[in-house]
Design a protein around this motif. Sequence first.
Motif, mmCIF file in Angstrom:
data_model
loop_
_atom_site.group_PDB
_atom_site.id
_atom_site.type_symbol
_atom_site.label_atom_id
_atom_site.label_comp_id
_atom_site.label_asym_id
_atom_site.label_seq_id
_atom_site.Cartn_x
_atom_site.Cartn_y
_atom_site.Cartn_z
ATOM 1 N N UNK A 149 0.835 -1.202 0.000
ATOM 2 C CA UNK A 149 0.000 0.000 0.000
ATOM 3 C C UNK A 149 0.868 1.250 0.000
ATOM 4 N N UNK A 150 1.920 1.238 0.844
ATOM 5 C CA UNK A 150 2.883 2.337 0.888
ATOM 6 C C UNK A 150 4.273 1.732 1.109
ATOM 7 N N UNK A 151 5.191 2.073 0.225
ATOM 8 C CA UNK A 151 6.535 1.502 0.321
ATOM 9 C C UNK A 151 7.431 2.279 1.278
ATOM 10 N N UNK A 152 6.979 3.442 1.720
ATOM 11 C CA UNK A 152 7.792 4.245 2.634
ATOM 12 C C UNK A 152 6.887 5.040 3.567
ATOM 13 N N UNK A 153 6.825 4.586 4.814
ATOM 14 C CA UNK A 153 6.082 5.312 5.850
ATOM 15 C C UNK A 153 6.951 5.362 7.106
ATOM 16 N N UNK A 154 6.664 6.289 7.988
ATOM 17 C CA UNK A 154 7.379 6.407 9.251
ATOM 18 C C UNK A 154 6.454 5.952 10.363
ATOM 19 N N UNK A 155 7.000 5.159 11.273
ATOM 20 C CA UNK A 155 6.202 4.614 12.368
ATOM 21 C C UNK A 155 7.073 4.553 13.613
ATOM 22 N N UNK A 156 6.472 4.827 14.759
ATOM 23 C CA UNK A 156 7.210 4.683 16.010
ATOM 24 C C UNK A 156 7.278 3.203 16.371
ATOM 25 N N UNK A 157 8.484 2.673 16.400
ATOM 26 C CA UNK A 157 8.704 1.260 16.708
ATOM 27 C C UNK A 157 9.658 1.171 17.884
ATOM 28 N N UNK A 158 9.192 0.599 18.967
ATOM 29 C CA UNK A 158 10.000 0.451 20.181
ATOM 30 C C UNK A 158 10.609 1.788 20.610
ATOM 31 N N UNK A 159 9.793 2.835 20.472
ATOM 32 C CA UNK A 159 10.202 4.156 20.937
ATOM 33 C C UNK A 159 11.021 4.962 19.957
ATOM 34 N N UNK A 160 11.262 4.441 18.751
ATOM 35 C CA UNK A 160 12.070 5.162 17.775
ATOM 36 C C UNK A 160 11.312 5.334 16.468
ATOM 37 N N UNK A 161 11.516 6.473 15.830
ATOM 38 C CA UNK A 161 10.927 6.731 14.525
ATOM 39 C C UNK A 161 11.653 5.876 13.491
ATOM 40 N N UNK A 162 10.915 4.979 12.809
ATOM 41 C CA UNK A 162 11.533 3.955 11.978
ATOM 42 C C UNK A 162 10.871 3.888 10.604
ATOM 43 N N UNK A 163 11.667 3.769 9.522
ATOM 44 C CA UNK A 163 11.078 3.585 8.193
ATOM 45 C C UNK A 163 10.401 2.221 8.083
ATOM 46 N N UNK A 164 9.216 2.197 7.496
ATOM 47 C CA UNK A 164 8.423 0.972 7.400
ATOM 48 C C UNK A 164 7.783 0.848 6.026
ATOM 49 N N UNK A 165 7.308 -0.352 5.747
ATOM 50 C CA UNK A 165 6.450 -0.625 4.601
ATOM 51 C C UNK A 165 5.076 -0.992 5.118
ATOM 52 N N UNK A 166 4.045 -0.526 4.409
ATOM 53 C CA UNK A 166 2.668 -0.857 4.763
ATOM 54 C C UNK A 166 2.096 -1.791 3.714
ATOM 55 N N UNK A 167 1.700 -2.992 4.151
ATOM 56 C CA UNK A 167 1.104 -3.993 3.269
ATOM 57 C C UNK A 167 -0.395 -4.079 3.531
ATOM 58 N N UNK A 168 -1.151 -4.348 2.484
ATOM 59 C CA UNK A 168 -2.564 -4.636 2.630
ATOM 60 C C UNK A 168 -2.761 -6.109 2.288
#
Length: 229
Positions: A149-168
């Motif tokens: 769905x999105x190949x580049x999103x930012x998400x807080x992971x274990x307290x840190x801002x981390x680059x992520x992928x969003x899959x549907x």
Amino acid sequence: MYRKIMVLSLLALLVSGCGQNMKESSHPYAQYFYPVLETPKIYVYRDVIGGLEEQFHRVYCVQDAAGKHLIVERYASDGRILEALNFNVDSLDVQDHMVVNRDQKKTKATLYKTTYFPWEKNSRTWFASKFEGVMDSTLILREMKRSILKSSVRLEVLGEDTPCMLMVDSNRFTLINPFLKSEKSLTENSNSYYAEGIGLVEWKGTNNKVHFKLEQIMSQETWLNVMGR
């Protein structure tokens, strides 16, 4: 229960050959999948909606005559193993799928489709496996079709801002009774977040009934101590 987990742990630790010397995966999004480590790590996911339910995913690498693999075992909050997925490191395709039903019977699933992680932004994977249900006369066909769905999103992971992928994900479960020649299907859609250098960090259903988020990553020794209490 503690002995069962310990046996699994010892078996995994006996298999060597993974780590820094391993060839990198050729998959273009491999950095968002689980890292390949010599020692198993336990991913602890918390039920965001209810708050009390947990899931444990045990992630480790093995090497055998067929090559090198990543194993992801999924455990319930009480320590019962639910399933294990064996991934080819190079393609991230599923090589084996083992399922444990409510009666603690282990079943080696029959794989029909094996792609699990999309190779391109506009591609769609198809994972399909069939295994025994709770009753001996029933079979379950599990299908997951996944796209980015999105190949580049930012998400807080274990307290840190981390680059992520969003899959549907489109998930379909079909209950098959071969004797009565009947089928009953259930389809659910969900979103899955994979973080760079970590792997799966969050998944939630679009119906707001299921939502799990990574709470911590612990060592196997710590996990065994927790489950043994």
